[in-house]
Write an enzyme that holds these catalytic residues in place. Structure first.
Site: not given
Ligand code: 5GP
Ligand code: ZN
Length: 112
Positions: A3, A6, A96, A98, A100
């Site tokens: 990932c 990660c 993953h 997230h 923005h």
């Protein structure tokens, strides 16, 4: 697990860090879509908003609580937009979770 975010959180891939706490890590987007474009991610891997559940509520709320702090650090007094793309139709490219954070100018109303 392979990932990208990660690896960024672990420091294996460099990033321009904006903020970090127990639950979240924030860094500048490599391909900014606005004068200010930051990503905030949970340190614990969650694939997307679709995977949010009672089991990860502390992590997710920790990330949301960080957003106004990050916006202040970025100087976004005039406001900003928060987006989280989910899945194929949402054009999510990194699996993953997230958010923005976009700002630094008056953003177009049509920007999805
Ligand atoms: P998505 O399309 O999944 O909603 O957003 C992924 C975001 O990650 C994109 O805005 C893209 O520019 C950003 N991104 C992809 N790879 C990297 C990277 O290696 N470093 C940083 N800082 N951002 C990245
Ligand atoms: Zn991950």
């Amino acid at each position: 697990m392979d990932c990208l975010f990660c690896a960024i959180i672990e420091g294996a891939i460099p990033s321009k860090k904006v903020y970090e706490d127990e639950f979240s890590y924030a860094f500048l987007d490599i391909n900014p879509q606005a004068p200010v474009h930051c990503l905030v991610v949970p340190k614990k891997h969650i694939s997307s908003i679709d995977e949010v559940s009672e089991d990860n509520r502390d992590t997710v709320s920790g990330v949301l609580l960080a957003i106004p702090k990050i916006a202040k650090l970025l100087g976004l007094e005039g406001g900003y937009r928060v987006i989280s793309n989910v899945g194929e139709d949402g054009c999510q490219s990194v699996k993953h979770l997230h958010f923005h954070i976009l700002g630094g100018k008056k953003l177009p109303e049509t920007m999805a």
